[in-house]
Design a protein around this motif. Structure first.
Motif, mmCIF file in Angstrom:
data_model
loop_
_atom_site.group_PDB
_atom_site.id
_atom_site.type_symbol
_atom_site.label_atom_id
_atom_site.label_comp_id
_atom_site.label_asym_id
_atom_site.label_seq_id
_atom_site.Cartn_x
_atom_site.Cartn_y
_atom_site.Cartn_z
ATOM 1 N N GLY A 298 53.538 27.002 29.269
ATOM 2 C CA GLY A 298 53.057 27.111 30.637
ATOM 3 C C GLY A 298 52.674 28.525 31.030
ATOM 4 O O GLY A 298 52.290 28.774 32.159
ATOM 5 N N LYS A 299 52.808 29.450 30.105
ATOM 6 C CA LYS A 299 52.468 30.851 30.365
ATOM 7 C C LYS A 299 50.953 31.037 30.276
ATOM 8 O O LYS A 299 50.294 30.453 29.427
ATOM 9 N N LEU B 164 41.113 32.202 30.915
ATOM 10 C CA LEU B 164 42.559 32.091 31.069
ATOM 11 C C LEU B 164 42.992 30.695 30.622
ATOM 12 O O LEU B 164 42.424 29.691 31.043
ATOM 13 N N LEU B 165 44.005 30.669 29.798
ATOM 14 C CA LEU B 165 44.530 29.397 29.307
ATOM 15 C C LEU B 165 46.041 29.367 29.442
ATOM 16 O O LEU B 165 46.706 30.389 29.348
#
Length: 76
Positions: free
Chosen positions: A64-65, A58-59
């Motif tokens: 910012g999503k 996850l990045l």
């Protein structure tokens, strides 16, 4: 050879390596253990490749999503 869990295959492979490293076995038995070890190494390799394909990281993008992308060896 029946489906083996990674941990089981790896533990058995380690046992085989220890036995072969002792150098006390007759040639025929050493060859049998070596063959079993090769099969177990292949099983472990397949399991690791399967796990690698399943891993996702996850990045956060610039906004910012949270985004998901496949695992890449460069991330290690």
């Amino acid at each position: 050879m029946a489906e083996k869990k990674f941990e089981t295959a790896l533990a058995r492979l380690e046992e085989i390596v220890q036995e072969l490293e002792k150098g006390e076995l007759p040639l025929e038995q050493s060859l049998k253990l070596f063959e079993e070890g090769v099969k177990l190494a292949r099983i472990c390799n397949v399991r690791l490749e399967e796990a690698e394909r399943k891993v996702e990281i996850l990045l956060k993008d610039k906004g910012g999503k949270m985004t998901v992308r496949p695992f890449d060896e460069e991330d290690v």
